[in-house]
Design a protein around this motif. Structure first.
Motif, PDB file in Angstrom:
ATOM      1  N   ILE A 165       0.833  -1.202   0.000  1.00  0.00           N
ATOM      2  CA  ILE A 165       0.000   0.000   0.000  1.00  0.00           C
ATOM      3  C   ILE A 165       0.870   1.256   0.000  1.00  0.00           C
ATOM      4  CG2 ILE A 165      -1.671   1.339   1.345  1.00  0.00           C
ATOM      5  CD1 ILE A 165      -2.830  -1.410   2.262  1.00  0.00           C
ATOM      6  N   GLU A 166       1.905   1.276   0.827  1.00  0.00           N
ATOM      7  CA  GLU A 166       2.779   2.449   0.912  1.00  0.00           C
ATOM      8  C   GLU A 166       3.562   2.661  -0.372  1.00  0.00           C
ATOM      9  OE1 GLU A 166       2.766  -0.020   3.215  1.00  0.00           O
ATOM     10  OE2 GLU A 166       1.934   0.970   5.001  1.00  0.00           O
ATOM     11  N   GLN A 167       4.109   1.579  -0.938  1.00  0.00           N
ATOM     12  CA  GLN A 167       4.869   1.696  -2.183  1.00  0.00           C
ATOM     13  C   GLN A 167       3.981   2.184  -3.321  1.00  0.00           C
ATOM     14  OE1 GLN A 167       5.181  -0.836  -0.059  1.00  0.00           O
ATOM     15  NE2 GLN A 167       7.355  -1.223   0.270  1.00  0.00           N
ATOM     16  N   GLU A 168       2.745   1.692  -3.385  1.00  0.00           N
ATOM     17  CA  GLU A 168       1.825   2.159  -4.423  1.00  0.00           C
ATOM     18  C   GLU A 168       1.481   3.632  -4.237  1.00  0.00           C
ATOM     19  OE1 GLU A 168      -1.340  -0.746  -4.094  1.00  0.00           O
ATOM     20  OE2 GLU A 168      -0.590  -1.746  -5.893  1.00  0.00           O
ATOM     21  N   TYR A 169       1.323   4.056  -3.017  1.00  0.00           N
ATOM     22  CA  TYR A 169       1.057   5.470  -2.756  1.00  0.00           C
ATOM     23  C   TYR A 169       2.237   6.316  -3.254  1.00  0.00           C
ATOM     24  CZ  TYR A 169       0.377   9.885  -0.374  1.00  0.00           C
ATOM     25  OH  TYR A 169       0.227  11.233  -0.113  1.00  0.00           O
TER      26      TYR A 169
ATOM     27  N   GLU B 262       8.910  13.057   7.198  1.00  0.00           N
ATOM     28  CA  GLU B 262      10.075  12.280   7.604  1.00  0.00           C
ATOM     29  C   GLU B 262      10.399  12.470   9.087  1.00  0.00           C
ATOM     30  OE1 GLU B 262      13.158  11.690   4.079  1.00  0.00           O
ATOM     31  OE2 GLU B 262      12.941  13.795   4.617  1.00  0.00           O
ATOM     32  N   ASN B 263      11.031  11.437   9.628  1.00  0.00           N
ATOM     33  CA  ASN B 263      11.641  11.471  10.964  1.00  0.00           C
ATOM     34  C   ASN B 263      10.709  11.976  12.052  1.00  0.00           C
ATOM     35  OD1 ASN B 263      14.246  10.566  10.001  1.00  0.00           O
ATOM     36  ND2 ASN B 263      14.420  12.594   9.081  1.00  0.00           N
ATOM     37  N   GLN B 264       9.498  11.499  12.057  1.00  0.00           N
ATOM     38  CA  GLN B 264       8.545  11.919  13.074  1.00  0.00           C
ATOM     39  C   GLN B 264       8.405  10.925  14.217  1.00  0.00           C
ATOM     40  OE1 GLN B 264       5.034  14.249  11.771  1.00  0.00           O
ATOM     41  NE2 GLN B 264       5.320  12.971   9.970  1.00  0.00           N
TER      42      GLN B 264
ATOM     43  N   ASP C 194      12.136   3.473   6.054  1.00  0.00           N
ATOM     44  CA  ASP C 194      12.806   4.225   4.996  1.00  0.00           C
ATOM     45  C   ASP C 194      12.376   3.648   3.652  1.00  0.00           C
ATOM     46  OD1 ASP C 194      14.124   5.509   7.040  1.00  0.00           O
ATOM     47  OD2 ASP C 194      16.074   4.633   6.621  1.00  0.00           O
ATOM     48  N   TYR C 195      12.063   4.553   2.720  1.00  0.00           N
ATOM     49  CA  TYR C 195      11.675   4.154   1.373  1.00  0.00           C
ATOM     50  C   TYR C 195      12.636   4.797   0.395  1.00  0.00           C
ATOM     51  CZ  TYR C 195       7.294   2.721   3.507  1.00  0.00           C
ATOM     52  OH  TYR C 195       6.353   2.117   4.292  1.00  0.00           O
TER      53      TYR C 195
ATOM     54  N   ILE D  60       9.325   7.197   7.532  1.00  0.00           N
ATOM     55  CA  ILE D  60       7.965   7.632   7.229  1.00  0.00           C
ATOM     56  C   ILE D  60       6.972   6.685   7.916  1.00  0.00           C
ATOM     57  CG2 ILE D  60       6.255   7.931   5.377  1.00  0.00           C
ATOM     58  CD1 ILE D  60       8.265  10.020   5.072  1.00  0.00           C
ATOM     59  N   VAL D  61       5.935   7.261   8.471  1.00  0.00           N
ATOM     60  CA  VAL D  61       4.865   6.486   9.091  1.00  0.00           C
ATOM     61  C   VAL D  61       3.620   6.624   8.219  1.00  0.00           C
ATOM     62  CG1 VAL D  61       3.406   6.217  11.131  1.00  0.00           C
ATOM     63  CG2 VAL D  61       5.796   6.922  11.395  1.00  0.00           C
ATOM     64  N   PHE D  62       3.027   5.491   7.866  1.00  0.00           N
ATOM     65  CA  PHE D  62       1.795   5.490   7.077  1.00  0.00           C
ATOM     66  C   PHE D  62       0.634   5.038   7.953  1.00  0.00           C
ATOM     67  CE2 PHE D  62       4.681   5.635   3.558  1.00  0.00           C
ATOM     68  CZ  PHE D  62       3.968   6.214   2.519  1.00  0.00           C
TER      69      PHE D  62
END
Length: 185
Positions: A124-128, A146-148, A157-158, A174-176
């Motif tokens: 899901i994250e990669q598609e976003y 980033e870095n939250q 990390d992506y 990154i947090v999704f």
């Protein structure tokens, strides 16, 4: 008969050459990014040392990828309490075909790389990120996310590599949530 054999040899050579070019492009983009950001405080892009999944992925997809015009989104699946594993998720988008390949492995047998044509909940994250990049031609607008997190268990990390446009992005920690990057204020 000689002409047919010659055509087959040319096809094999160009097919192997395309995979080699993609790997070289990704490695060069990684090296360039790491050199440009060595004093900036950003993390280095790390794609493996003893285990190099990108090379294996490209070998697995050599009959599918017809050109070296791809977008690769890669992330290690290392989270606490099991850090430093060799598990990963990678989405390879063939720009010319408009087709995505979803590759991953499992901790138990990390060298067994699975390639699928359909997405699943782990992508899901990669598609976003792919859709954002295709829509905006950049991911700079996501740097605010980033870095939250305060925990290694939460963020990932992506890395995005665009071989045609020679672009590379490293989005750190990154947090999704529900398929979109979360912003904590």
């Amino acid at each position: 008969m000689k002409n047919l054999l010659g055509l087959i040899m040319i096809f094999i050579i160009t097919s192997c050459q395309s995979q080699s070019n993609i790997l070289k492009d990704v490695e060069n983009l990684q090296k360039l990014h790491n050199e440009q950001n060595q004093n900036s405080g950003k993390s280095k892009i790390y794609l493996g040392k003893d285990f190099k999944p990108i090379k294996i992925i490209l070998n697995n997809l050599k009959s599918e990828l017809e050109s070296d015009n791809i977008i690769l989104i890669f992330s290690w699946a290392n989270t606490m309490p099991i850090a430093n594993t060799n598990t990963f998720y990678a989405l390879i988008y063939d720009v010319d075909k408009g087709k995505s390949y979803y590759t991953y492995n499992k901790r138990e047998n990390y060298k067994n790389i699975i390639v699928e044509n359909k997405s699943n909940r782990y992508f899901i994250e990669q598609e976003y990120l792919l859709n954002e990049y295709l829509k905006n031609s950049t991911l700079n607008h996501l740097q605010n996310f980033e870095n939250q997190s305060n925990s290694a268990e939460v963020g990932t990390d992506y890395y995005l590599f665009d071989t045609k446009n020679r672009q590379v992005y490293c989005l750190e920690d990154i947090v999704f949530e529900e398929g979109k990057p979360a912003r904590y204020d």
